[in-house]
Design a protein around this motif. Structure first.
Motif, PDB file in Angstrom:
ATOM      1  N   GLU A 181       1.331  -0.928  -0.165  1.00 25.75           N
ATOM      2  CA  GLU A 181      -0.589   0.247   0.237  1.00 25.75           C
ATOM      3  C   GLU A 181       0.500   1.280  -0.424  1.00 25.75           C
ATOM      4  O   GLU A 181       0.866   1.996  -0.831  1.00 25.75           O
ATOM      5  CB  GLU A 181      -0.739   0.035   1.479  1.00 25.75           C
ATOM      6  N   ALA A 182       1.775   1.734   0.734  1.00 28.82           N
ATOM      7  CA  ALA A 182       2.954   2.404   1.087  1.00 28.82           C
ATOM      8  C   ALA A 182       4.073   1.996  -0.130  1.00 28.82           C
ATOM      9  O   ALA A 182       3.839   3.887  -0.633  1.00 28.82           O
ATOM     10  CB  ALA A 182       3.704   2.396   2.316  1.00 28.82           C
ATOM     11  N   SER A 200       1.558   4.458  -2.663  1.00 26.32           N
ATOM     12  CA  SER A 200       1.166   5.568  -2.502  1.00 26.32           C
ATOM     13  C   SER A 200       2.636   6.101  -3.170  1.00 26.32           C
ATOM     14  O   SER A 200       1.812   7.419  -3.153  1.00 26.32           O
ATOM     15  CB  SER A 200       0.847   5.371  -0.789  1.00 26.32           C
ATOM     16  N   TYR A 224      -2.053   6.636  -5.899  1.00 28.21           N
ATOM     17  CA  TYR A 224      -3.773   6.549  -4.416  1.00 28.21           C
ATOM     18  C   TYR A 224      -4.227   5.108  -4.740  1.00 28.21           C
ATOM     19  O   TYR A 224      -5.071   5.036  -4.535  1.00 28.21           O
ATOM     20  CB  TYR A 224      -4.026   7.742  -5.069  1.00 28.21           C
ATOM     21  N   LEU A 225      -5.017   4.471  -6.219  1.00 30.76           N
ATOM     22  CA  LEU A 225      -6.227   4.141  -6.442  1.00 30.76           C
ATOM     23  C   LEU A 225      -5.439   2.554  -5.795  1.00 30.76           C
ATOM     24  O   LEU A 225      -6.244   2.041  -4.919  1.00 30.76           O
ATOM     25  CB  LEU A 225      -6.732   4.374  -7.780  1.00 30.76           C
ATOM     26  N   SER A 271      -3.188   1.928  -3.849  1.00 29.62           N
ATOM     27  CA  SER A 271      -2.888   2.051  -2.532  1.00 29.62           C
ATOM     28  C   SER A 271      -4.558   2.423  -1.380  1.00 29.62           C
ATOM     29  O   SER A 271      -4.419   1.412  -0.878  1.00 29.62           O
ATOM     30  CB  SER A 271      -2.486   3.905  -2.151  1.00 29.62           C
ATOM     31  N   TYR A 272      -5.362   2.748  -2.253  1.00 26.73           N
ATOM     32  CA  TYR A 272      -6.265   2.435  -1.254  1.00 26.73           C
ATOM     33  C   TYR A 272      -7.484   1.730  -1.286  1.00 26.73           C
ATOM     34  O   TYR A 272      -7.524   1.119  -0.649  1.00 26.73           O
ATOM     35  CB  TYR A 272      -7.404   3.742  -2.724  1.00 26.73           C
ATOM     36  N   ASP A 312      -5.703  -0.640   1.037  1.00 24.39           N
ATOM     37  CA  ASP A 312      -5.974  -0.601   1.881  1.00 24.39           C
ATOM     38  C   ASP A 312      -7.203  -0.695   2.511  1.00 24.39           C
ATOM     39  O   ASP A 312      -7.654  -1.174   3.610  1.00 24.39           O
ATOM     40  CB  ASP A 312      -6.151   1.779   2.360  1.00 24.39           C
ATOM     41  N   HIS A 364       0.173  -2.026  10.916  1.00 24.47           N
ATOM     42  CA  HIS A 364      -0.583  -0.830  10.951  1.00 24.47           C
ATOM     43  C   HIS A 364      -1.935  -1.527  10.942  1.00 24.47           C
ATOM     44  O   HIS A 364      -3.087  -1.099  11.790  1.00 24.47           O
ATOM     45  CB  HIS A 364      -0.418   0.287  10.576  1.00 24.47           C
ATOM     46  N   LEU A 414     -10.270   8.851  -7.363  1.00 22.29           N
ATOM     47  CA  LEU A 414      -8.947   8.016  -7.765  1.00 22.29           C
ATOM     48  C   LEU A 414      -8.928   7.856  -9.178  1.00 22.29           C
ATOM     49  O   LEU A 414      -8.255   8.436  -9.508  1.00 22.29           O
ATOM     50  CB  LEU A 414      -8.736   7.296  -6.341  1.00 22.29           C
ATOM     51  N   ILE A 415     -10.009   7.383  -9.972  1.00 28.75           N
ATOM     52  CA  ILE A 415      -9.518   6.983 -10.877  1.00 28.75           C
ATOM     53  C   ILE A 415      -9.740   8.539 -11.987  1.00 28.75           C
ATOM     54  O   ILE A 415      -9.046   8.186 -12.785  1.00 28.75           O
ATOM     55  CB  ILE A 415     -11.443   5.892 -11.690  1.00 28.75           C
ATOM     56  N   ARG A 436      -5.948   9.791 -11.117  1.00 27.00           N
ATOM     57  CA  ARG A 436      -5.099   9.009 -11.813  1.00 27.00           C
ATOM     58  C   ARG A 436      -4.993   8.810 -13.712  1.00 27.00           C
ATOM     59  O   ARG A 436      -4.267   8.770 -14.302  1.00 27.00           O
ATOM     60  CB  ARG A 436      -5.250   7.207 -11.922  1.00 27.00           C
ATOM     61  N   LEU A 487       1.670   6.410  10.320  1.00 33.57           N
ATOM     62  CA  LEU A 487       1.318   5.379   9.088  1.00 33.57           C
ATOM     63  C   LEU A 487      -0.326   5.920   7.711  1.00 33.57           C
ATOM     64  O   LEU A 487      -0.546   5.711   6.584  1.00 33.57           O
ATOM     65  CB  LEU A 487       1.416   4.513   9.562  1.00 33.57           C
ATOM     66  N   ASP A 490      -2.496   7.375   5.578  1.00 24.50           N
ATOM     67  CA  ASP A 490      -1.759   8.116   4.301  1.00 24.50           C
ATOM     68  C   ASP A 490      -3.231   8.275   3.357  1.00 24.50           C
ATOM     69  O   ASP A 490      -3.273   9.825   2.125  1.00 24.50           O
ATOM     70  CB  ASP A 490      -0.544   8.030   3.648  1.00 24.50           C
ATOM     71  N   LEU A 491      -4.097   7.981   3.796  1.00 24.82           N
ATOM     72  CA  LEU A 491      -5.356   8.390   2.665  1.00 24.82           C
ATOM     73  C   LEU A 491      -5.412   9.890   2.687  1.00 24.82           C
ATOM     74  O   LEU A 491      -6.196  10.422   1.921  1.00 24.82           O
ATOM     75  CB  LEU A 491      -6.492   7.609   3.194  1.00 24.82           C
ATOM     76  N   ASN A 499      -3.253  11.617   1.173  1.00 26.81           N
ATOM     77  CA  ASN A 499      -3.366  11.603  -0.898  1.00 26.81           C
ATOM     78  C   ASN A 499      -4.613  12.435  -1.414  1.00 26.81           C
ATOM     79  O   ASN A 499      -4.139  13.007  -2.154  1.00 26.81           O
ATOM     80  CB  ASN A 499      -3.037  10.476  -0.917  1.00 26.81           C
ATOM     81  N   ILE A 544      -3.704  14.672  -4.403  1.00 25.83           N
ATOM     82  CA  ILE A 544      -4.960  14.285  -5.274  1.00 25.83           C
ATOM     83  C   ILE A 544      -5.580  16.333  -6.209  1.00 25.83           C
ATOM     84  O   ILE A 544      -5.292  17.034  -7.260  1.00 25.83           O
ATOM     85  CB  ILE A 544      -5.680  13.749  -5.816  1.00 25.83           C
TER      86      ILE A 544
END
Lengths: 254, 206
Positions: free
Chosen positions: A132-133, A136, A141-142, A144-145, A148, A219, B60-61, B64, B97, B99-100, B103, B107
């Motif tokens: 995931e990290a 990211s 990010y997609l 990574s998400y 998650d 985590h 998120l898409i 991208r 930790l 990060d969402l 992020n 974006i």
């Protein structure tokens, strides 16, 4: 003491897609299956939106395939008897009669009807969060998400496994069960309380440790306490959401 | 350009990249594509997400797809000597930790044409201080999701302000347990309640 180092958990692409479609921002945290069905219905007639769902399915499937190789579901748990509750502090003692005192603050009220509590710490290991990290940091990010979400769903399924252990024990004794309590997630029991809870379990056996900020590493790990007792009415593990100060705003509410 | 915006909005990455190439080949100015189609549509995507019309994966898409378009445009802008609107350094504070949220802010900022230097998660104060020195940002963004790392955030803000006392870099903070009062208490310049407000704050610094 219960230590399980390989819990068999199955997760499907459909479950992940459903979770991705459950937008707590839109629904105020309530599960909104109507919204999902409505969206899926709309999608059928909308080429561009259908394209998104098709694209998501492929990415989710690929991420799930990669994830399955790196999930290490482990659990350590132990029953403690509850001695007394005084000034929002709960006094426990374990098999060796060594006592433990947890300051649960407001949440101590959820243990008033209890006789025994199940302490547990569980994890999916650290490999998935490393993926995931990595995603990211490279700006994906997609992906990574999705990792998650996959991690959280695996963790949730281990939580269900834990609940079932507690519910079975309560059933065998003819008792009921209390709510799921986790330090930092319930009113009055601060995250720092995780140190004391974890000190009662050999968390190193499942490769989990706690850092100086009271955060479990890896985590994607969770510590919890669920009580059972003859005075509890419910047969299934519940939540404390209705008593939470953040209940109106919370995006994670059940 | 309308089609380009639509491709980004609905996350069609390959089509976005192809459309950008096509428009440039037809003589379109890359800066115009960026300012009149790509940035506005990302603003729209952000607003749709904010209002709940778009789900997180949809945003998120879209991001991208935007990135795939930017991969074509960026080298052309660099070759022309056109610089980003400004730089923002961002990271999740030491011990945390998550990060969402960070992020999503990245974006929003990149979608608005800013360069973002992402320091990742579990970032010690010294790393923020060095990055500010290296990149001379308009602002630095600190994220925290835990009550225990809010204290680390306070310490990080103090260290950044001490190290860059003359430059007075703007510090914005964000994260679920934070609020305006906490921002004032730790002497941060701004609390971003969502990615859009963080973007608006950075825009206000131009």
């Amino acid at each position: 003491m219960l230590i399980i180092k390989n819990i068999d958990i199955h997760l499907s692409t459909e479950e992940i897609l459903e979770s991705l479609c459950n937008n707590p921002q839109k629904t105020g945290g309530k599960k909104n299956t109507k919204k999902i069905k409505h969206q899926q219905k709309n999608i059928k007639g909308d080429f561009l939106a259908a394209n998104i769902v098709n694209k998501m399915s492929d990415i989710v499937e690929l991420c799930l395939k990669k994830s399955r190789k790196c999930i290490r579901s482990k659990l350590v748990a132990r029953w403690f008897e509850i001695k007394e509750i005084k000034d929002e502090k709960v006094y426990f003692f374990g098999l060796n009669k060594k006592s433990l005192v947890l300051d649960l603050g407001f949440s101590s009220k959820f243990l008033k009807e209890s006789n025994t509590a199940f302490f547990s710490v569980y994890t999916i290991g650290g490999e998935l969060e490393a993926k995931e990290a990595k995603a990211s940091l490279k700006g994906d990010y997609l992906e990574s998400y999705i990792y998650d979400i996959i991690g959280l769903l695996y963790l949730k399924k281990i939580g269900t496994f834990v609940n079932e252990i507690v519910e079975k024990k309560a059933h065998d004794l003819g008792w009921g069960v209390g709510p799921f309590l986790s330090p930092g997630s319930v009113h009055g029991w601060e995250l720092s309380g995780q140190n004391l809870l974890c000190s009662a379990l050999p968390i190193n056996e499942i490769d989990v440790h706690i850092n100086e900020y009271s955060v479990l590493i890896p985590h994607k790990s969770l510590s919890c306490l669920i009580a059972i007792g003859s005075k509890y009415q419910k047969k299934k593990v519940g939540s404390t959401c209705d008593h939470c100060v953040s209940k109106e705003l919370c995006q994670m509410k059940y | 350009m309308k089609k380009l915006a639509e491709y980004i909005k609905y996350g069609k990455g390959v089509e976005t990249a192809n459309r950008v190439k096509q428009l440039i080949n037809e003589g379109a100015n890359p800066e115009t594509l960026l300012n009149d189609a790509m940035i506005p549509v990302m603003d729209e995507v952000g607003a749709l997400f904010q209002s709940g019309e778009f789900f997180m994966p949809e945003m998120l898409i879209a991001a991208r797809a935007m990135q795939q378009g930017m991969d074509i445009i960026k080298p052309i802008l660099v070759a022309k000597g056109i610089k980003p609107m400004g730089t923002v350094v961002i990271g999740t504070v030491e011990g945390d930790l998550h990060d969402l949220g960070k992020n999503l802010v990245i974006i929003a900022l990149e979608g608005a044409g800013f360069k973002v230097v992402d320091l990742g998660v579990d970032v010690p104060a010294a790393k923020f201080i060095n990055a500010i020195k290296d990149h001379n940002p308009l602002a630095v963004g600190l994220s925290a999701l835990l009550s225990s790392t809010m204290l680390v955030m306070k310490d990080t803000v103090a260290k950044i302000q001490k190290a860059h006392a003359e430059k007075k870099v703007k510090i914005m903070i964000g994260g679920a347990p934070l609020n305006n009062e906490f921002a004032q208490e730790i002497n941060a310049d701004f609390f971003g309640v969502d990615p859009a407000s963080a973007k608006d704050f950075v825009r206000s610094l131009l």
